[in-house]
Scaffold this active site. Structure first.
Site, mmCIF file in Angstrom:
data_model
loop_
_atom_site.group_PDB
_atom_site.id
_atom_site.type_symbol
_atom_site.label_atom_id
_atom_site.label_comp_id
_atom_site.label_asym_id
_atom_site.label_seq_id
_atom_site.Cartn_x
_atom_site.Cartn_y
_atom_site.Cartn_z
ATOM 1 N N GLU A 240 0.992 -0.907 0.207
ATOM 2 C CA GLU A 240 0.040 -0.133 -0.017
ATOM 3 C C GLU A 240 0.758 0.906 0.557
ATOM 4 O O GLU A 240 -0.046 2.557 -0.634
ATOM 5 C CB GLU A 240 -0.805 -0.173 1.419
ATOM 6 C CG GLU A 240 -1.712 -0.749 1.344
ATOM 7 C CD GLU A 240 -3.127 -1.029 0.235
ATOM 8 O OE1 GLU A 240 -3.234 0.024 -0.358
ATOM 9 O OE2 GLU A 240 -3.529 -2.013 -0.513
ATOM 10 N N SER B 204 -46.468 -21.934 44.138
ATOM 11 C CA SER B 204 -45.780 -22.440 45.217
ATOM 12 C C SER B 204 -44.731 -22.668 45.204
ATOM 13 O O SER B 204 -44.007 -22.297 46.388
ATOM 14 C CB SER B 204 -45.706 -23.707 45.433
ATOM 15 O OG SER B 204 -47.684 -24.531 45.284
#
Length: 748
Positions: free
Chosen positions: A172, A447
């Site tokens: 690059e 319960s």
């Protein structure tokens, strides 16, 4: 001509002045932005590191599955980290290096032996030294991103392999360390290289220009945009060092999409494509990442593998030509697979509902300044094995029930020892993002409320013990508005007299109502508040049968009171927080919690909840795992609208709820609906049995099975429960009465 020349000169001076002012403006604004707002980093969320230690319940296949999810590769050589090999009943692992929450650990080899569903030993290689424990690097659970949807894992330049840096600069920007941000020679050389290769092998823009374009500019191809890019590149190159620019580039560069998130930075790209840290990248993998830089959409290895491989091989050729890699390494790289296949869960969150809770817990920590949730490493308690176990249990059990298409489900698995959440299911569709029933569904608990009532009774040892006889007979109550309430047992029958222990184990309703009314409804409300319940609690007699609405998470924390010696602690997902450099600034400390019941009362209730599993509504668990291994409780609401079951061993607490979103009946009790999911989950995870020795001063005491009075231990007909010690008179018989002795017996 003279007039024209003067005019052009003035315009030129004005233009230069304007350009100067613009450059000064750019210099001040751009320098500030680049220094403080280069990018918004994600908070990387990790699962728990799997701890391997002798006697821990774990099967070889479970370990292999976790290694595969971590993208470990099966290898005969084991030269590289991130590999494993199965050798008979043992598995050899070459762990990757990783920065754990408590500090970095280097790569290391171990051999893990197994025996009957448990780890037998962990041996460090090659020195053959036994280890007490060993941690694997954790799975990446997901990311908490900013508003822009970008993901990145920040890395310092010192962590990047030199081969990666050299290859990127080779392709690059070869003159990166020699130009001032813009390079005319690079443009010319790139044109010649591209012409020679008949392909775009080099770019003309410098890395600095590319960085400026990615950070601040659009991608429109105009002369003004290119000029602006060049000027901004010059300013940044003048104001910042080359290493700062290069480090920013590696953390900003775009590598493609993973669903709706944008992958930025080489650190996250390495994890996404190869499942490894950037330090472990091979030459072929480095070449592929550099290949993607040119165009992440065009060079997508999952969609266009041939195209990407051609460019990767071309970059490898450049690397070899510039002597960055040797010929053997070059030839081996050409034969290397482009990318490993995606794991089953790649592209989707492991547990979106758990991740949503992580975000909520992060927000409650109120992180500010440098420790806000961008740029963090979040270490959680999430257990992939537990999540898989409960998800597969739900998938297996739901189709067996009637109305299965309409049923919804929520599940919570907690580590009650560390006050932490290890797995969450908030929808029958594990990937459904939205309403999280595990934390947000408020349903009546039935319960499940009863242990609180029995705890209030047993906290009065002078009045109640586990052998106390309670009346199970019809009862009718009148409310404040004059309405009559006549509760019934689930089977519609009444047994008359029943021991407190049996009433709890069998989940009889009427004894619970009687005890709750005697203890006082206001005291039941107060205990629930102390146990962390902040939602509305109806202070009415029906509260004794669970008319209060709680979420599965709240239920888990409520039962955590019993699992943790009577103390309430809030459960969290977050174990520790560090920044991306490894500095830890938060560590979860469970603490002692808030005392809801004293430890001795909690021990007595726990004995009763073990009875639920041993011989009550949860006895299916005792058949699978043995007596006393687990404690638990079922919950069923009116007309069978909700099915609950909670069970816990020495470490884990599992809560499961089944119901319909429209609150219609489902025809399932807690034992017939939620319990099979809990049982299947524990079957996969294994059980660490509860401790059964009662804490001092509690000790085993015999009670008369009909009257409930203390009797001597030698009696044949007796019930034995832990209780506060009672010194019985020597003359106490097996009926609990003191026998009168004759003068002859008294004499001798």
């Amino acid at each position: 001509m003279r007039y024209l020349l003067v005019t052009l000169t003035k315009l030129g001076i004005a233009l230069i002045a304007l350009l100067g002012f613009y450059a000064i403006y750019l210099d001040s604004s751009l320098t500030q932005r680049f220094a403080t707002e280069r990018y918004e980093a994600s908070a990387i969320v990790y699962a728990r590191p799997l701890t391997l230690q002798p006697l821990a319940p774990l099967r070889p296949q479970q370990l292999i599955e976790e290694l595969q999810q971590l993208r470990y590769r099966e290898s005969a050589a084991l030269h590289q980290s991130g590999t494993f090999q199965q050798q008979g009943s043992s598995i050899v692992i070459h762990r990757r290096p990783f920065d754990f929450a408590d500090g970095p650990q280097m790569a290391r080899k171990v051999r893990v032996g197994f025996n009957q569903g448990r780890i037998d030993q962990v041996v460090s290689l090659p020195e053959e030294r036994l280890l007490s424990q060993f941690q694997l690097d954790p799975l990446v659970l997901g990311q908490v991103t900013g508003d822009n949807g970008e993901d990145r894992l920040l890395l310092g330049l010192e962590r990047l392999p030199s081969l990666l840096i050299e290859t990127l600069l080779l392709v690059e920007d070869r003159d990166f360390y020699h130009h001032a941000g813009v390079s005319l020679s690079s443009i010319g050389r790139a044109a010649l290289a591209n012409l020679a290769a008949m392909d775009t092998v080099q770019g003309g823009s410098t890395l600095t220009q590319q960085l400026v374009k990615n950070l601040y500019l659009s991608r429109e191809q105009t002369l003004w945009r290119k000029a602006n890019e060049a000027l901004m590149a010059l300013i940044i190159d003048f104001r910042f060092s080359k290493d700062e620019i290069l480090e920013t580039y590696f953390n900003e560069i775009y590598f493609g999409q993973d669903g709706g998130r944008a992958i930025h930075g080489v650190g996250l790209a390495s994890r996404y494509y190869f499942g490894k840290q950037v330090e472990e990248l091979t030459p072929a993998e480095i070449a592929m990442l550099v290949a993607i830089v040119k165009g992440p959409s065009y060079y997508n290895p999952h969609r266009y593998p041939e195209r990407v491989q051609q460019r990767r091989d071309m970059i490898l050729q450049l690397m070899f030509a510039q002597q960055l890699i040797s010929q053997p390494a070059y030839l081996a790289a050409l034969d290397e697979r482009l990318v490993p296949p995606k794991p089953e869960r790649q592209g989707r969150s492991w547990a979106p509902h758990y991740l949503a809770q992580v975000k909520k817990d992060l927000a409650e920590l109120q992180l500010t300044g440098a420790t806000e949730p961008q740029g963090l490493r979040v270490f959680t308690y999430f257990d992939p094995l537990a999540q898989q176990a409960v998800e597969s249990s739900i998938a297996e059990q739901l189709p067996r029930f009637k109305q299965s298409d309409a049923l919804q489900v929520a599940a919570v698995i907690a580590d009650h020892q560390r006050a932490s959440l290890v797995a969450l299911v908030g929808d029958r569709n594990r990937q459904q993002v939205g309403f999280n029933r595990a934390t947000g569904a408020m349903r009546q608990v039935g319960s499940l409320i009863k242990p609180v009532i029995y705890g209030l009774a047993l906290a009065q040892p002078g009045s109640y013990h586990l052998g106390t006889i309670i009346t199970d007979a019809p009862i009718e109550l009148e409310s404040v508005n004059g309405q009559r309430w006549q509760p019934e047992n689930y089977d519609g029958e009444y047994v008359g007299s029943i021991m407190l222990y049996d009433a709890l184990a069998q989940s009889r309703n009427i004894p619970a109502v009687r005890l709750g009314l005697e203890a006082g409804i206001e005291n039941v409300v107060a205990k629930l508040r102390r146990a962390g319940v902040t939602s509305p609690i109806p202070a009415v007699p029906s509260l004794t049968l669970g008319s209060v609405e709680l979420s599965p998470l709240q239920v888990s924390e409520l039962y955590g009171v019993w699992a943790h010696y009577g103390r309430y602690r809030r459960y969290t997902t977050i174990a520790a927080l560090t920044d991306h450099s490894g500095l830890r600034f938060y560590q979860h400390q469970p603490g002692a919690g808030v005392e809801v019941f004293d430890p001795l009362t909690a021990a007595l209730v726990n004995y009763g909840l073990r009875g639920v599993v041993n011989e009550g509504t949860g006895k299916h668990l005792a058949q699978l795992f043995g007596r006393d291994a687990l404690a638990g409780k079922s919950g069923t609401t009116n007309d069978y609208r909700d099915s609950w079951f909670v069970a816990y061993d020495h470490e884990r607490l599992v809560t499961v709820w089944l119901g319909r979103d429209d609150n219609q009946p489902i025809g399932l009790t807690g034992a017939s609906g939620a319990l099979p999911v809990v049982a299947n989950t524990f079957s996969q995870l294994g059980v660490v049995p509860l401790a059964t020795t009662p804490p001092s001063p509690l000790q085993e005491q015999a009670f008369h099975p009909q009257t409930g009075v203390p009797i001597p231990m030698h009696c044949d007909e007796k019930r034995v429960f832990p209780a506060f010690p009672q010194q019985l008179p020597e003359d106490t018989n097996c009926e609990g009465m003191i026998e009168e002795k004759s003068w002859w017996q008294k004499l001798f």
